[in-house]
Write an enzyme that holds these catalytic residues in place. Sequence first.
Site, PDB file in Angstrom:
ATOM      1  N   THR A   7       0.855  -1.183   0.000  1.00  0.00           N
ATOM      2  CA  THR A   7       0.000   0.000   0.000  1.00  0.00           C
ATOM      3  C   THR A   7       0.891   1.234   0.000  1.00  0.00           C
ATOM      4  O   THR A   7       2.081   1.134   0.312  1.00  0.00           O
ATOM      5  CB  THR A   7      -0.907   0.035   1.251  1.00  0.00           C
ATOM      6  OG1 THR A   7      -1.827   1.124   1.154  1.00  0.00           O
ATOM      7  CG2 THR A   7      -0.092   0.223   2.528  1.00  0.00           C
ATOM      8  N   ASN A   9      -0.881   3.928   1.406  1.00  0.00           N
ATOM      9  CA  ASN A   9      -1.773   4.671   2.285  1.00  0.00           C
ATOM     10  C   ASN A   9      -1.069   4.924   3.634  1.00  0.00           C
ATOM     11  O   ASN A   9      -0.816   4.001   4.400  1.00  0.00           O
ATOM     12  CB  ASN A   9      -3.053   3.859   2.474  1.00  0.00           C
ATOM     13  CG  ASN A   9      -4.060   4.564   3.352  1.00  0.00           C
ATOM     14  OD1 ASN A   9      -3.722   5.105   4.407  1.00  0.00           O
ATOM     15  ND2 ASN A   9      -5.311   4.536   2.930  1.00  0.00           N
ATOM     16  N   ASP A  68      -7.472  -6.241   1.443  1.00  0.00           N
ATOM     17  CA  ASP A  68      -8.580  -5.884   0.568  1.00  0.00           C
ATOM     18  C   ASP A  68      -9.845  -5.886   1.416  1.00  0.00           C
ATOM     19  O   ASP A  68     -10.032  -6.767   2.261  1.00  0.00           O
ATOM     20  CB  ASP A  68      -8.696  -6.874  -0.596  1.00  0.00           C
ATOM     21  CG  ASP A  68      -9.440  -6.269  -1.784  1.00  0.00           C
ATOM     22  OD1 ASP A  68      -9.519  -5.033  -1.878  1.00  0.00           O
ATOM     23  OD2 ASP A  68      -9.952  -7.030  -2.615  1.00  0.00           O
ATOM     24  N   THR A  69     -10.676  -4.881   1.202  1.00  0.00           N
ATOM     25  CA  THR A  69     -11.882  -4.704   2.017  1.00  0.00           C
ATOM     26  C   THR A  69     -13.093  -4.545   1.118  1.00  0.00           C
ATOM     27  O   THR A  69     -12.992  -3.957   0.040  1.00  0.00           O
ATOM     28  CB  THR A  69     -11.743  -3.448   2.907  1.00  0.00           C
ATOM     29  OG1 THR A  69     -10.712  -3.666   3.849  1.00  0.00           O
ATOM     30  CG2 THR A  69     -13.038  -3.135   3.645  1.00  0.00           C
ATOM     31  N   GLY A 149     -15.222   6.531   2.318  1.00  0.00           N
ATOM     32  CA  GLY A 149     -15.960   5.442   1.661  1.00  0.00           C
ATOM     33  C   GLY A 149     -17.433   5.451   2.036  1.00  0.00           C
ATOM     34  O   GLY A 149     -18.116   6.470   1.965  1.00  0.00           O
TER      35      GLY A 149
HETATM   36  P1  IMP Z   1      -9.596  -1.023   0.376  1.00  0.00           P
HETATM   37  O1  IMP Z   1      -9.443  -2.472   0.020  1.00  0.00           O
HETATM   38  O2  IMP Z   1      -9.142  -0.709   1.792  1.00  0.00           O
HETATM   39  O3  IMP Z   1      -8.991  -0.109  -0.648  1.00  0.00           O
HETATM   40  O4  IMP Z   1     -11.164  -0.724   0.369  1.00  0.00           O
HETATM   41  C1  IMP Z   1     -11.944  -0.853  -0.808  1.00  0.00           C
HETATM   42  C2  IMP Z   1     -13.153   0.062  -0.740  1.00  0.00           C
HETATM   43  O5  IMP Z   1     -14.031  -0.358   0.308  1.00  0.00           O
HETATM   44  C3  IMP Z   1     -12.828   1.521  -0.431  1.00  0.00           C
HETATM   45  O6  IMP Z   1     -12.574   2.242  -1.606  1.00  0.00           O
HETATM   46  C4  IMP Z   1     -14.103   1.998   0.244  1.00  0.00           C
HETATM   47  O7  IMP Z   1     -15.064   2.343  -0.726  1.00  0.00           O
HETATM   48  C5  IMP Z   1     -14.595   0.765   0.972  1.00  0.00           C
HETATM   49  N1  IMP Z   1     -14.120   0.751   2.380  1.00  0.00           N
HETATM   50  C6  IMP Z   1     -13.079   0.056   2.886  1.00  0.00           C
HETATM   51  N2  IMP Z   1     -12.967   0.261   4.213  1.00  0.00           N
HETATM   52  C7  IMP Z   1     -13.970   1.110   4.535  1.00  0.00           C
HETATM   53  C8  IMP Z   1     -14.375   1.700   5.768  1.00  0.00           C
HETATM   54  O8  IMP Z   1     -13.792   1.502   6.853  1.00  0.00           O
HETATM   55  N3  IMP Z   1     -15.442   2.508   5.720  1.00  0.00           N
HETATM   56  C9  IMP Z   1     -16.124   2.763   4.576  1.00  0.00           C
HETATM   57  N4  IMP Z   1     -15.778   2.262   3.389  1.00  0.00           N
HETATM   58  C10 IMP Z   1     -14.707   1.423   3.375  1.00  0.00           C
END
Ligand code: IMP
Length: 193
Positions: A7, A9, A68-69, A149
């Site tokens: 990342t 971030n 990944d989320t 998000g």
């Molecule tokens: P990433 O895998 O952390 O980049 O998350 C992918 C997407 O999931 C992000 O672009 C957000 O749209 C959403 N997301 C992930 N974590 C959160 C959170 O804690 N709150 C709200 N949206 C989230």
Amino acid sequence: MKIVFATNNKHKLEEIRRMLAGKHEIVSLADIGCHDEIPEEQDTLEGNAFQKARYIKEHYGYDCFADDTGLEIEALGGRPGVYSARYAGEDKDSEANMQKVLAEMQGCDNRRARFRTAIALVFRGEEHLFEGEVRGEILRERHGEGGFGYDPIFRPEGFSVSFAEMSLDDKNRISHRGEAVRRLAAFLNHIDA
Ligand code: IMP
């Protein structure tokens, strides 16, 4: 031995470094000179997290973890899920993503949803998976200005406010990412650097 967190971030890096209390050296993609568009072509969170971590191991030789989320909404069959970032289009616009979810759920009484995080670790020749989730519901309109998000439309179970109305510390204590990161940190903290 360095461990790469796949990342750039700064908040995510700072969070894990604090939890490891200096035991392992955690570096970012920029720190190893990686500016590649790392492939994320899988249809599961776990698949994407492992694809990213393995890519760094193969191309740069470092042990690595990647996260990944996704937001999984029951009435939408688990969508947006792995497509959460780009749900309303390639420009990753949070407002547009929330509007799309709210429009799709208009008139829908089943608001159940969860955030889920998968962290894949490729470490000393083995692979490990750490997961976290938080259950809650999708609100009918946006609440609060904090977070990022989908935070303004997600209310975690047992709370009367949205994620966007909570302090970052309060959110981290119960969040999907907080739980997955604590599990990763507990694993690494039991291993000598
Ligand atoms: P990433 O895998 O952390 O980049 O998350 C992918 C997407 O999931 C992000 O672009 C957000 O749209 C959403 N997301 C992930 N974590 C959160 C959170 O804690 N709150 C709200 N949206 C989230």
